[in-house]
Design an enzyme around this catalytic site. Structure first.
Site, PDB file in Angstrom:
ATOM      1  N   GLY A 201      19.304  30.256  33.137  1.00  0.00           N
ATOM      2  CA  GLY A 201      18.379  30.722  32.097  1.00  0.00           C
ATOM      3  C   GLY A 201      17.854  29.605  31.221  1.00  0.00           C
ATOM      4  N   GLU A 203      15.237  28.054  31.287  1.00  0.00           N
ATOM      5  CA  GLU A 203      13.805  28.177  30.982  1.00  0.00           C
ATOM      6  C   GLU A 203      13.545  29.383  30.086  1.00  0.00           C
ATOM      7  OE1 GLU A 203      14.722  26.863  34.141  1.00  0.00           O
ATOM      8  OE2 GLU A 203      14.049  25.063  33.111  1.00  0.00           O
ATOM      9  N   ASN A 269      19.361  21.798  32.111  1.00  0.00           N
ATOM     10  CA  ASN A 269      18.435  21.126  31.191  1.00  0.00           C
ATOM     11  C   ASN A 269      18.433  21.768  29.794  1.00  0.00           C
ATOM     12  OD1 ASN A 269      16.877  23.297  32.791  1.00  0.00           O
ATOM     13  ND2 ASN A 269      15.672  23.049  30.943  1.00  0.00           N
ATOM     14  N   ASP A 312      13.064  18.222  32.488  1.00  0.00           N
ATOM     15  CA  ASP A 312      13.717  19.314  33.205  1.00  0.00           C
ATOM     16  C   ASP A 312      14.676  18.806  34.288  1.00  0.00           C
ATOM     17  OD1 ASP A 312      14.429  21.841  34.023  1.00  0.00           O
ATOM     18  OD2 ASP A 312      12.562  22.269  35.085  1.00  0.00           O
ATOM     19  N   ASN A 398      18.520  17.662  44.006  1.00  0.00           N
ATOM     20  CA  ASN A 398      18.667  18.855  43.187  1.00  0.00           C
ATOM     21  C   ASN A 398      19.899  19.601  43.667  1.00  0.00           C
ATOM     22  OD1 ASN A 398      18.060  21.208  41.543  1.00  0.00           O
ATOM     23  ND2 ASN A 398      15.966  20.489  41.426  1.00  0.00           N
TER      24      ASN A 398
END
Lengths: 555, 276
Positions: A201, A203, A269, A312, A398
Site C-alpha cells: 500500500g 502508493e 518506498n 519509488d 525488483n
C-alpha cells in the site's frame, strides 16, 4: 515353547504388518514440523516448503539429475490452467507429491504433482470491483506451511489458515482495513510457531508493518511498524505528521537466520513516492533492510539503502543469506541487489556495510560512502519539469527472486538497464486513493536503449563475473541447481536454461507468457527430477524424456 | 391477510432500494462540466500527469507531435464529458489507448482536462489548404500499394482509414517528406540475410531472442529463426520512401493532406462511452 515363538513373532510382526497396511492405504504423512522448514532443500528433493527453498532464500537446489548436457531433453509432463484472466506470481510449495499453489484473485489449489489434476480449490470472495487497492495486480506470491495448515495473505488484507487436506478455512484474521489502502500479497514466512506477514500500500498513504501470528490460533504475537511512531527512535526522520501516511509497505518475503534468531525484511518506498517537500528527512525505515528478533519483533539493526527516496525504489527485493570469507575473515552476510542500482553485501549480525557497487548504469549517486550513505549527484530531485535518472521506476531489479550458488559463491540476478524521467508535484492525501505526488515515464530514444541481463555477481567484491543479455528487460525470478544450471525467463515468454558457470545459453521453450515475478521450482518425484514453471495462467511440469519413472508400488 | 401484502410491498421496495443503491455505487453519473476546472492544485497535478502520459504523442504544449493538436478541442465544440470519455475509453483504430480505472481514477482525468483547459486556444481561422478530392487521386497514385483506406489498399504500411483522427496534419506531412526518425511498432524496417546471401526485406511484427516475425515487401507474413539467418539487421531508413518536393509537389502534398486529414473513420468521431 512353539506357542511362545508364534506369540513372540506375532508381537514383533504385528506393528510392522499394521504399518505396511496403513502405508498402502495412504496413511497421512506426519505434520510439517519446524525442523522440516529449517532443513530447506534436501538432497532427496522430496519437498519445497519455504518461499526461497530454505530460510536463506538461495533458490539453489542440490538436485543434479538435470544437467547442462541433458537439459535439452526436458519434455512437458502436464500443464495446469487457472482459467482466470490474471497471472501467477507465486512460488508453489511441494510436499508428499502434492503441490500447494496460490493464484491471482485470491484463488488457491492443491494439485497432484504426478498428473496436474486439481485435488481441491479455494476461492475467497473479493470485495466489490474498484475497492481493492493492490497497486500492481491482483496477485499473490505463495503459501507458507506448518503442521497441517497452509497460510495465505489476501488482497483485502487478511491472513488465512487453510486445512492442507481440504482447503477449508481454519482461521481468518484481519491485518488492516483494505478500504484504507491496505492489501497483502506476500508469501508468509513460518518461523517456529509463528506466521510472519506484511502489507502492501506504499502508493496509498498507509503506515506499513510486519506482523507475527500464532500458527495454531491466529492470535497476533507482535507487530513491527516500518515507520516509527511519536517518541520512537526515527520518527524525527519524517517532517511534521508525514510519518502517518508514509507508506513503507512490506510485500516481499524475508529471510531468517536461526542461529541469530533474526528475521531480515526489505521495506517499501516512502509516500508520496516522488515529492521531496512532502516528507523531508531520511524517512526511516522506508527503503531499508531491517533485522528483527523473531520472537518479539524488536528491531535489532537497520540499514537504509536509499535515504529520502524520490524514485519509488522500494527495497522489496529478496534478501539472501550466506557465510563468506571476505578479506580473509569469515563473515555472516546478507546479500541484496537493490532497485536503486546498487548491489550490497552487509554483515547480517550488525548491518554494517561490506560491499556496495552498482550492477547497472546508476546516475543518481556517485558511490556509497564509507559511512554507508549514498553520495548523491546533483539534478535528480523530481519536479514539475521532470528529471532524467537511471535506473527507472521499476528499478535495476525488483521483487523477482535472485538465486545464490554457494559452491561457486555467485549471486545471480535479472537486472534492468532502463532510465526514466521523474516528475513530482504536491498532492493532497485522500484516504484510500493513490498518493504518489508525481509520476515517472520510461526514457526512450535511439541513445536510450532499454534492455535486461542475467548477471552473475561475486558477493565479496560486487564485481560482475558474466552476463546473459535479453533484448528487453526480464522480470523473471531465478532457480539454480548444483548441476550448474540456471532457469530463467525473458519478457517475450521464453523459459530459458543458462549455464551457471559461463552464462551461456543452453535451452529454451516458448511458454506463451512470461515467467514474471517468481521463479521455477524443482523437486524429485518417482525418481525423476521435475521443474515446475509458473507462467501467465499456467503451471507446467517438466522432466527428462529418457529417465524412466520409478513406480511407487512394487508387486 | 392485508399484512402479507404490506410485507410484500415493503420487501419489494427494500430490494429495489438496495438494487438502486448498488447501481448508484457502480455506475456513478458523469458530470457534464469538469468539477476541477480552474482548481490550482488540480492544474498542477494535471500538468504532471499530462506530461507523463500524453505529451509523448500530443506534445508538451499539446499542439500535437504525432497525434493531433488538442488545444482546440473546446473551440471545435467538444464538451468536458465527451473529452473525459475519450480519455477513459481511448479512440478505437488509433494509438490513443483507454485509461482504465482503477489505475486512472476519475479525478486523474479531470485534473488532466483542468490543465489542458489552461492551454485551450481558439479554432484556426486560416483557410484550409488543398483539395481532398484531388488528394484522393494523389493517394491512389502514390500510396495505395502499401496503405489501406477502408476496403482498398496494401497492408505493408499502417491502415490510414482513421489517420485524420490519429495524426496532426504537420505530423503526416513530416512522415511523407521522410523527416521522421522513429517507427511505429509493427512497422520497423528489417532486413534478413540468408546463408546464401539472399536478402528478405520487410517490417517487423514481433521478435524475441531466437526468432523474428515479419511481413516482407511481398506482404507475406512469416517467422524466421535467427539461427537460420546469416544476419538480422534493424534498418535505420523507413520502409516508406521519402516523398521529397521533386517527387511530390507542395500543391500535391496539400491536396493529399486535405484528403488524409478528412479520414476520420466511419462515424467521424469516437463513439462516446464506447467499450465495455
Amino acid at each position: 515353547m512353539y506357542r511362545l515363538v508364534v506369540r513372540l513373532m506375532l508381537v514383533g510382526l504385528g506393528p510392522a504388518i499394521l504399518a505396511a497396511s496403513l502405508l498402502a492405504q495412504g496413511a497421512p504423512p506426519p505434520l510439517v514440523t519446524p525442523q522440516e522448514l529449517l532443513d530447506g532443500l534436501k538432497p532427496d528433493g522430496a519437498h519445497w516448503l519455504v518461499f526461497g527453498g530454505g530460510y536463506e532464500n538461495h533458490r539453489h537446489s542440490p538436485l543434479t539429475q538435470i544437467t547442462p548436457e541433458n537439459v535439452g531433453r526436458l519434455v512437458p509432463q502436464w500443464v495446469f490452467q487457472t482459467d482466470t484472466p490474471a497471472r501467477f506470481e507465486t512460488t508453489p510449495l511441494l510436499r508428499d507429491n502434492v503441490l500447494y499453489v496460490t493464484g491471482p484473485l485470491n484463488l488457491a489449489w492443491a494439485i497432484d504433482a504426478r498428473t496436474g489434476r486439481e485435488i481441491w480449490r479455494y476461492r475467497r470472495e473479493l470485495p466489490p470491483t474498484g475497492s481493492l487497492t493492490a497497486c500492481c495486480g491482483l496477485v499473490n506470491k505463495g503459501f507458507g506451511v506448518l503442521g497441517d495448515r497452509l497460510f495465505m495473505t489476501t488482497l483485502d488484507a487478511h491472513l488465512l489458515a487453510l486445512d492442507m487436506k481440504t482447503g477449508a478455512v481454519a482461521w481468518d484474521v484481519t491485518l488492516e482495513d483494505y478500504r484504507k489502502g491496505y492489501a497483502s500479497t506476500i508469501a508468509p514466512l513460518v518461523v517456529k510457531d509463528k506466521v510472519i506477514v506484511g502489507v502492501a500500500g506504499g502508493e496509498y498513504g498507509i503506515r506499513g508493518f510486519i506482523d507475527a501470528y500464532d500458527a495454531k490460533t491466529g492470535k497476533q504475537a507482535w507487530r513491527f511498524y516500518t515507520i516509527p511512531g511519536p517518541g520512537e527512535p526515527g520518527n524525527d526522520t519524517w517532517a511534521g505528521d508525514s510519518w502517518q501516511r508514509g507508506g513503507a509497505g512490506v510485500w516481499v518475503t524475508g529471510a531468517y537466520d536461526p542461529a541469530l534468531n533474526l528475521l531480515y525484511y526489505g521495506i517499501g518506498n516512502p509516500g508520496p513516492d516522488y515529492h521531496s517537500e512532502s516528507r523531508k528527512g531520511d524517512n526511516l525505515y522506508s527503503d531499508s533492510i531491517v533485522a528483527l528478533d523473531a520472537d518479539t519483533g524488536k528491531l535489532r539493526w537497520h540499514y537504509q539503502f536509499t535515504p529520502h527516496d524520490l524514485h519509488d525504489w522500494d527495497a522489496t527485493e529478496v534478501p539472501v543469506l550466506a557465510d563468506l570469507t571476505i578479506a580473509g575473515q569469515p563473515r555472516k552476510v546478507v546479500m541484496f541487489a537493490n532497485r536503486n542500482g546498487f548491489y550490497y553485501t552487509l554483515d547480517r549480525t550488525d548491518g554494517k556495510l561490506i560491499v556496495a557497487k552498482p550492477f547497472v548504469i546508476t546516475t543518481w549517486a556517485k558511490e556509497v560512502g564509507p559511512d554507508g550513505r549514498p553520495v548523491l549527484l546533483p539534478g535528480h530531485v523530481p519536479d514539475e519539469k521532470g528529471a532524467l535518472t537511471c535506473p527507472d521506476v521499476t528499478g535495476a531489479t525488483n521483487f523477482w527472486p535472485p538465486s545464490y550458488d554457494p559452491a561457486q559463491r555467485l549471486f545471480f540476478v535479472n537486472a534492468r538497464e532502463v532510465c526514466a524521467t521523474y516528475y513530482a508535484w504536491r498532492q493532497e492525501y485522500v484516504p484510500g486513493e493513490r498518493f504518489t505526488g508525481g509520476a515517472a515515464q520510461r526514457a526512450r530514444g535511439a541513445d536510450m536503449r532499454a534492455y535486461g541481463a542475467l548477471r552473475a555477481i561475486d558477493p565479496t567484491t560486487g564485481e560482475r563475473r558474466w552476463e546473459f543479455e535479453y533484448i528487453s528487460p526480464s522480470t523473471s525470478g531465478l532457480l539454480s541447481t548444483a548441476s550448474g544450471l540456471i532457469f530463467s525467463g525473458d519478457a517475450e515468454g521464453n523459459f530459458l536454461a543458462i549455464d551457471a558457470r559461463s552464462g551461456k545459453f543452453l535451452w529454451r521453450f516458448q511458454m506463451g507468457s512470461a515467467l514474471h515475478g517468481t521463479s521455477a521450482i524443482t523437486y524429485m518425484l518417482d525418481g525423476r527430477q521435475h521443474v515446475l514453471v509458473p507462467t501467465g495462467t499456467t503451471l507446467t511440469s517438466w522432466a527428462l524424456s529418457d529417465v524412466p519413472r520409478e513406480k511407487p508400488f512394487t508387486n | 391477510m392485508k399484512w402479507i401484502y404490506t410485507a410484500l410491498i415493503v420487501t419489494v421496495l427494500s430490494v429495489a432500494h438496495v438494487i438502486a443503491q448498488d447501481l448508484f455505487v457502480t455506475i456513478p453519473t458523469l458530470p457534464t462540466k469538469n468539477p476541477l476546472e480552474g482548481n490550482a492544485d488540480a492544474i498542477t497535478a494535471g500538468m504532471g500527469a499530462y506530461r507523463v502520459r500524453c505529451a509523448d504523442c500530443h506534445g508538451m504544449d499539446a499542439r500535437g507531435v504525432r497525434s493531433p493538436d488538442i488545444t482546440q478541442v473546446w473551440a471545435k465544440g467538444r464538451t468536458d464529458d465527451a473529452l473525459f470519455r475519450t480519455i477513459r475509453n481511448g479512440v478505437p483504430g488509433t494509438e490513443m489507448p483507454a485509461f482504465a480505472a482503477p489505475r486512472t481514477s476519475d479525478v486523474d482525468i479531470w485534473r488532466i482536462l483542468a490543465y489542458l483547459k489552461t492551454l485551450a486556444a481558439p479554432a484556426p481561422t486560416g483557410l484550409a489548404r488543398g483539395n481532398a478530392t484531388t488528394g484522393q487521386n494523389v493517394f491512389a497514385a502514390n500510396c495505395i500499394a502499401c496503405h489501406r483506406v477502408g476496403e482498398h489498399g496494401g497492408t505493408l504500411g499502417p491502415d490510414l482509414s482513421r489517420i485524420g483522427a490519429a495524426r496532426a496534419r504537420e505530423a503526416i506531412a513530416r512522415q511523407i517528406r521522410g523527416n521522421v526518425a522513429d517507427f511505429r511498432t509493427g512497422y520497423e524496417p528489417v532486413t534478413l540475410t540468408t546463408p546464401n546471401g539472399q536478402e528478405i526485406r520487410g517490417v517487423k511484427k514481433n521478435e524475441d531472442l531466437f526468432s523474428v516475425q515479419i511481413m516482407d515487401t511481398g506482404e507475406r507474413i512469416q517467422g524466421y529463426l535467427r539461427e537460420d539467418m546469416r544476419t538480422v539487421t534493424n534498418e535505420k531508413q523507413s520502409a516508406m520512401p521519402a516523398f521529397a518536393a521533386d517527387r511530390l509537389s507542395d500543391a500535391d502534398l496539400d491536396d493529399l493532406l486535405a484528403y488524409l486529414t478528412s479520414l476520420q473513420g466511419a462515424n467521424g468521431e469516437n463513439p462516446a462511452g464506447g467499450g465495455r
